[in-house]
Design an enzyme around this catalytic site. Structure first.
Site, PDB file in Angstrom:
ATOM      1  N   ASP A   1      34.373  14.407  14.515  1.00 26.55           N
ATOM      2  CA  ASP A   1      35.146  15.493  13.848  1.00 26.55           C
ATOM      3  C   ASP A   1      36.754  14.926  13.466  1.00 26.55           C
ATOM      4  O   ASP A   1      37.317  14.926  14.657  1.00 26.55           O
ATOM      5  CB  ASP A   1      34.996  16.570  14.474  1.00 26.55           C
ATOM      6  CG  ASP A   1      35.415  17.948  13.453  1.00 26.55           C
ATOM      7  OD1 ASP A   1      36.449  17.645  12.970  1.00 26.55           O
ATOM      8  OD2 ASP A   1      35.004  18.938  13.842  1.00 26.55           O
TER       9      ASP A   1
ATOM     10  N   SER B   1      34.537  26.034  11.667  1.00 29.96           N
ATOM     11  CA  SER B   1      36.142  25.562  11.517  1.00 29.96           C
ATOM     12  C   SER B   1      37.149  26.740  11.776  1.00 29.96           C
ATOM     13  O   SER B   1      36.862  27.252  12.862  1.00 29.96           O
ATOM     14  CB  SER B   1      36.128  25.021  10.154  1.00 29.96           C
ATOM     15  OG  SER B   1      37.365  24.073  10.047  1.00 29.96           O
TER      16      SER B   1
ATOM     17  N   HIS C   1      32.761  16.888  10.900  1.00 31.75           N
ATOM     18  CA  HIS C   1      33.271  18.257  10.886  1.00 31.75           C
ATOM     19  C   HIS C   1      32.185  19.236  10.316  1.00 31.75           C
ATOM     20  O   HIS C   1      31.944  20.300  10.889  1.00 31.75           O
ATOM     21  CB  HIS C   1      34.430  18.316  10.132  1.00 31.75           C
ATOM     22  CG  HIS C   1      34.990  19.916  10.375  1.00 31.75           C
ATOM     23  ND1 HIS C   1      35.726  20.240  11.353  1.00 31.75           N
ATOM     24  CD2 HIS C   1      35.346  20.703   9.206  1.00 31.75           C
ATOM     25  CE1 HIS C   1      36.025  21.572  11.214  1.00 31.75           C
ATOM     26  NE2 HIS C   1      35.931  21.976   9.948  1.00 31.75           N
TER      27      HIS C   1
END
Lengths: 400, 435
Positions: free
Chosen positions: B334, B242, B369
């Site tokens: 995601d 991330s 994600h």
């Protein structure tokens, strides 16, 4: 700085009777290396084993697949780094490796060194730590001091109720818990009975003590009352045999019994203070055996005449028409101390004689490789025997 | 003997394993053809209970082997060796938005696995199982050492594999939630990498001064790792998830000090103001907060904040200048970052620059994600608080559980192989075959 080879032990945490795989990668191809195990015991002695290997064209050594060409063991021996362990050079004599605290694992450091000769002079190229446990997660350990009976109880995880075992060792050690801990990890409530303290050794108390112990197990809320067996080794197996033989008198009725390295003659040097009134009346005994029995012994037993005993028992049972109850495991080259697998073999160790407190070196017998094979094979067969008679439904007893 | 089954035996091998190791769940001595439910129960550190279960039928020998036999229904179905772990979900009645993350990695995750008579779907707490065992799952292998690092103002933890070393090194970065998250670094150390988990958003420095760290913070971490006597200073990689990807790419491309042997970027993007400090990059995202969308459950979707992928080169880390191998891991569902679009753009940029031989993209359909080490539950959404936003938001991460769990398992294996090859220089890694 060069990047070193990679050593892995899988699983890194295991029960003591489980195998592991030791793998070395990223070595140069065709490289001679030594794999070594090192363990510091609770008594602070160092134990080691090692094997000499050569990496393949990919730079890999796999202890489970490759052959050792020297060291403490040769050939294809996935667990050689454990069962061939010996005290390191310079150690005290007559040592024996036994874990007293079963709540913590045995820690074994496995390392890889370059070369074969003189490997100890060089720092290892890589190492990994393996944990070997006697207790599976969730096993409970309970000190028992009840109705005069002392010992340690191990209960498997889960709701139960479970089949159970009365577990008895022989002389010279104090209370050993590790086999019971391991049996509980395999699904049995197991009670390691402390019966060799001097306060127990008066004739009147003898059978009553064991009867009480057996009933404590049988009446335990997490035990299935008609699935209790007895497992004994050495002196403990003599107790097991006699309890079973006298079962109609003392109301101890095991579902099955396992006798390891048993002797049915009065053993010299390890007499109970006021011994059992035993052992000349075999015919009577045999008539009273009503449950399946597994006899395990090493043919090179130098401590007790276990071979002769086993043969005599077999003969008597045959004559009494009860041969179908008996299974025998006799191992050539194995000695007296047949224990759970992958633990080191002791041909002779220090021993303190119960009565006289004399310190001697006692010859147990056996040669390392066949003895270790016997430990591995017998443990699997003992578990299988227990599984059949204590876990599976049909009862041989019901037919008699 | 009554019809309740007696002495059904349940075993899990190994009973103590690493978090990424497979296990074998075996039921024996059941009545042939009987219907049984196998259930996993775990109480996490926050006190919440998680469960998973599968419905099975014992075969003619009274055996069920979860690695070989199908679950007919449950929290997972089909032949799923590790289904009892990856399909764990909060028990009915739990508060919404939970995510399972272990903080104390020096103790194992304990899971109770039990077998029940019949095909049960609820009310397990009131049922007595036929059998039950406890399984330990560890982030740290025996001998791995955990060393807190405060040198140079860092808030970090170093995990060293057991053995003399030297070991290749790894800098481990998580995302916008901050904190010092140790579990992945601990697990990587268990596989032979000296791994340093770094808190770069909520470090002691930031909490005390209110200021965000600058580029030097990462360079200090790199130096501390490089100079450690048991670390091979010329073999250091970086792994980021991330927002951690943004930092990883920034350092890999622009730092004069940090020379990486490899980089792993999970669920992230190269879109960032190139000259920006950590604070400025964060601010860049915040500026676009107006592009936040909400789904029908009022869960926040943040993937649009960086879209469309800019054409302005000052707004994208110049991946054409990368000199080390890069592994990109992308979940195609995601909902938090535009990882897939970014990966495509990265690919184009590197093709134009002539360094695309360095790039590997692992792209997983229906994965979300939070692509983490395998066999932990998938969170499609959870409550989240970034360091910028002070209130908790229900954040949509995305992903469908089955595909996401497969992606985690596959990606992890490939990440380990990638790191092994680039940091250890090995030819044919064999020791991950049990994972």
């Amino acid at each position: 700085m060069a990047v070193p080879p990679i050593l892995s032990v899988t699983p890194s945490r295991a029960l003591v009777d489980e195998k592991f795989q030791v793998l070395v990668e990223n070595l140069p191809p065709g490289c001679p290396v030594t794999l070594r195990s090192l363990h510091r015991s609770e008594d602070e002695d160092d134990w080691e084993a090692y094997g000499h290997y050569v990496s393949d064209h990919r730079g890999v050594v796999s202890v489970s697949e490759d052959l050792s060409f020297g060291g403490m063991y040769t050939g294809k021996e996935p667990m050689g780094l454990l069962w061939s362990m010996r005290p390191v050079p310079g150690s005290r004599k007559g040592l024996r490796l036994r874990k007293i605290n079963v709540c913590t694992p045995m820690l074994v450091n496995i390392s890889v060194h370059s070369g074969h000769e003189g490997f100890r002079d060089r720092t290892p190229l890589a190492s990994a730590l393996a944990e070997r446990w006697y207790m599976a997660p969730g096993v409970k350990r309970i000190d028992i001091n009840k109705q005069g009976v002392q010992g340690t109880l191990f209960i498997p995880p889960g709701p139960g109720p479970f089949p159970a075992l009365l577990d008895m060792w022989g002389g010279g050690a104090g209370l050993l818990e590790y086999r019971s801990a391991l049996l509980a990890s395999r699904g049995y409530v197991s009670f390691s009975l402390d019966y060799l303290r001097s306060e127990h050794l008066s004739a009147d108390v003898e059978f009553k003590y064991f009867e009480t112990a057996f009933n404590i197990i049988r009446n335990h809320p997490q035990v299935i009352p008609d699935r209790v067996g007895i497992l004994g080794s050495s002196l403990g197996s003599m107790v097991a045999f006699n309890l079973t033989a006298y079962s109609t008198i003392i109301k101890v009725s095991p579902r099955c019994i396992v006798c390891i390295s048993s002797n049915h003659y009065h053993p010299p040097g390890t007499t109970l203070k006021a011994g059992f009134k035993i052992l000349s009346k075999y015919v009577l005994f045999v008539g009273r055996i009503n449950c399946p029995m597994l006899l395990v012994n090493g043919c090179d037993d130098q401590n007790w005449p276990t071979v002769e005993t086993a043969e005599e028992v077999a003969r008597l049972l045959r004559e009494g028409g009860k041969e179908h109850l008996l299974s025998r495991l006799a191992y050539p080259g194995a000695g007296h101390l047949i224990e759970p697998p992958f633990s080191p073999h002791f041909r002779a160790t220090k021993f303190i004689i119960l009565n006289s407190k004399e310190k001697v070196i006692l010859l147990w017998g056996g040669h390392t490789k066949p003895h270790s094979d016997a430990q591995e094979d017998s443990w699997r067969k003992i578990l299988s025997f227990l599984q059949l008679h204590l876990y599976h439904s049909p009862s041989v007893k019901a037919n008699l | 003997m009554d019809r309740k089954q007696c002495c059904v035996k349940l075993s899990v091998q190994p009973s103590r394993g690493l978090m990424d190791e497979k296990f074998i769940v075996l039921v024996q001595n059941a009545l042939p053809g009987s219907q049984l439910t196998i259930r996993a129960l775990h109480q996490c550190e926050d006190g919440h209970s998680w469960e998973a279960f599968g419905h099975y039928t014992a075969d003619t020998t009274g055996t069920i082997n979860v690695s070989e036999d199908p679950s007919i229904r449950g929290t997972y179905s089909g032949v799923e060796q590790m289904g009892l772990l990856w399909s764990l979900r909060p028990i009915p009645g739990s508060k919404p938005g939970l995510r399972m993350r272990k903080k104390n990695i020096q103790t194992p995750m304990e899971v109770t696995i039990s077998v029940y008579q019949g095909h049960q779907t609820e009310g397990f707490a009131d049922l007595v199982p036929l059998s039950g065992v406890v399984v330990e799952r560890w982030y740290m292998a025996p001998g791995v050492r955990r060393i807190p690092v405060t040198e140079g103002g860092l808030t970090a933890t170093l995990f060293l594999p057991s053995g003399p070393g030297p070991f290749p090194g790894l800098l481990d970065l998580w995302g916008g939630g901050g904190q010092l998250v140790e579990y992945r670094a601990a697990l990587l150390a268990s596989h032979g990498f000296a791994s340093m988990a770094i808190d770069y958003l909520t470090s002691k420095f930031t909490m005390e001064t209110g200021k965000m760290v600058d580029n030097q913070y990462f360079e200090t971490a790199y130096r501390v790792l490089q100079q450690h006597p048991q670390v091979c200073g010329s073999k250091i990689a970086m792994i980021g998830l991330s927002f951690g990807t943004s930092m990883t790419l920034k350092m890999a491309i622009y730092s004069e000090v940090i020379k990486l042997s490899a980089a792993v970027c999970i669920s992230g993007s190269h879109v960032q103001p190139v000259e920006g400090s950590v604070e400025e990059i964060m601010g860049f995202f915040q500026k676009n907060a107006g592009k936040t969308r909400f789904n029908e459950k009022n869960e926040a979707i943040w993937r649009d904040l960086l879209l469309p992928i800019p054409t302005d080169p000052s707004l994208k880390a110049d991946v054409g200048r990368l000199q080390c191998p890069l592994l990109l891991v992308v979940g195609e569902d995601d909902q938090n970052w535009p990882a897939q679009e970014s990966a495509l753009d990265i690919k184009e940029m590197m093709a134009r620059a002539g360094n695309s031989h360095l790039l590997t993209v692992l792209s997983y359909p229906n994965a979300g994600h939070l692509i983490e080490p395998p066999y932990t539950p998938h969170a499609r959404s959870s409550t989240f608080k970034t360091v910028e936003i002070q209130e908790k938001v229900m954040c949509l991460w995305g992903g469908q559980t089955v595909e996401h769990s497969r992606a985690q398992e596959d990606a992890w294996k490939k990440i380990l192989v990638f790191l092994r090859e680039n940091l250890y220089g090995g030819r044919n890694p064999t020791s991950f075959s049990h994972l």
